[in-house]
Design an enzyme around this catalytic site. Structure first.
Site, PDB file in Angstrom:
ATOM      1  N   THR A  50     -20.021  68.801  74.450  1.00 56.58           N
ATOM      2  CA  THR A  50     -19.045  69.680  75.203  1.00 56.58           C
ATOM      3  C   THR A  50     -19.772  71.311  74.651  1.00 56.58           C
ATOM      4  OG1 THR A  50     -16.862  70.681  74.819  1.00 56.58           O
ATOM      5  CG2 THR A  50     -17.579  69.246  73.087  1.00 56.58           C
ATOM      6  N   TYR A  81     -12.115  68.981  67.609  1.00 57.28           N
ATOM      7  CA  TYR A  81     -12.708  68.319  68.949  1.00 57.28           C
ATOM      8  C   TYR A  81     -14.252  68.677  69.015  1.00 57.28           C
ATOM      9  CZ  TYR A  81     -14.224  67.643  73.678  1.00 57.28           C
ATOM     10  OH  TYR A  81     -14.947  67.418  74.630  1.00 57.28           O
TER      11      TYR A  81
END
Ligand code: UDP
Length: 327
Positions: free
Chosen positions: A117, A141
């Protein structure tokens, strides 16, 4: 037919990847614990209901299906939640990935595609982020995904696990043929929440922060269509199967849009107003995340076809107008 194990194959991106793999002549085997995924989204190959924290379940799936490669999508993926419950993100994402990578190597599988990501880059003050940009994640995250990148890289060095790591920017849209779409419970992502508000399924969209240093005060993101994104995965798989070695690729369009610009585009697509309220910033949000995507285009031959804001919102609106999974 060559099989590919697709972890998270019942989820939003994983299910679209299964469709793209099937279309490219592979049999996708979805491995998913159905914690956030949907049984009905597994339409293009078998489903193994299993959890990545259960190493024996992974081993059993690999020995039953003998895939040529593994695509790893399964993860917890909410920035806001990761700030409130970081331990859950580190445990589920990192322990799960470590089990999977170890099982993959033990099964003699050499090719591994990993969903990472842009959140691994953190907040870098208007810089266009390329694959060479140093990574300084600002939320759990992104931190957990960067740790998995390190695991995959280390297993590449130690055991010859060839890997393609894709760093996604903001994935949006839905399958243009209406087979699949984005459906999370609870929903936290901008475009589906906005369309729910347009459709009257929730009272309003809350804009998280209007005092950011951007052109209109709201966060800037680079949105990429899920169909284009999964096309890149098929190219990445072929890259590995052709023996081209390990590589990292960003997947975004190189153009950023603010939250307000997304809302404007929605008006144009749906011909309806978006009920909006302004709220505070969401902890963990970077100001701007925009991809330098030349590498995927030049090296993989990736050619995004549907990643205009209008097309993404249009396809998401098409999906939002259907009954969805479980309904
Ligand atoms: N956002 C917002 N309201 C919402 C959900 C998201 O203003 O209800 C903003 C969020 O702050 C971010 C952008 O929309 O700037 C995209 O957020 P999303 O959760 O869709 O993806 P993320 O960037 O966290 O992966």
């Amino acid at each position: 037919m060559d099989r590919v194990l697709v972890t998270g194959g019942a989820g939003y991106i994983g299910s679209h990847a299964c469709k793209a793999l099937a279309r490219a002549g592979f049999e996708p085997v979805a491995f998913d614990n159905l914690s956030t995924g949907w049984r009905e989204a597994v339409k293009f190959g078998p489903l193994v209901k299993g959890d990545l924290l259960d190493r024996a379940a992974i081993d059993a799936a690999l020995s039953q299906y003998r895939p040529v490669a593994v695509m790893h999508f399964a993860a917890l993926s909410l920035v806001g939640e990761s700030m409130k419950d970081p331990g859950k993100y580190w445990r589920v994402n990192v322990d799960g990935a470590l089990n999977l990578v170890e099982a993959t190597v033990a099964a003699g599988i050499r090719d591994f595609v990993f969903s990472s990501t842009c959140a691994t880059y953190g907040d870098q003050d208007g810089v266009v982020l390329t694959e060479e940009t140093p990574q300084y994640p600002i939320n759990a995250y992104g931190g957990s995904k960067r740790a998995i990148e390190n695991i995959v890289t280390d297993f590449g060095a130690a055991f010859g696990l060839n890997h393609v790591i894709f760093r996604y920017f903001n994935v949006a849209g839905a399958d243009p043929e209406g087979d699949l779409g984005e459906q999370h419970v609870p929903e936290t992502h901008l475009i589906p929440l906005m369309l729910d508000a347009v459709a009257g399924r929730r009272p309003a969209l809350t804009v998280f922060g209007s005092d950011y240093p951007t052109r209109d005060g709201t966060c800037l993101r680079d949105y990429v269509h899920v169909s284009d994104l999964v096309d890149a995965h098929v190219l990445g798989l072929k890259w590995l199967l052709d023996g081209r070695g390990s590589r990292v690729f960003n997947l975004g369009t190189g153009t950023g849009f603010t939250v307000r610009e997304v809302i404007e585009a929605s008006r144009a697509v749906t011909n309806r107003e978006v009920p909006v309220v302004e709220g505070p910033r969401r902890p963990g949000d970077a100001v701007a995340l925009v991809s330098g995507s030349a590498r995927a285009i030049e090296e993989l031959g990736w050619a995004p076809k549907r990643s205009t804001l209008r097309q993404m919102i249009g396809d998401a609106w098409g999906w939002a107008s259907r009954p969805g999974y479980g309904g």
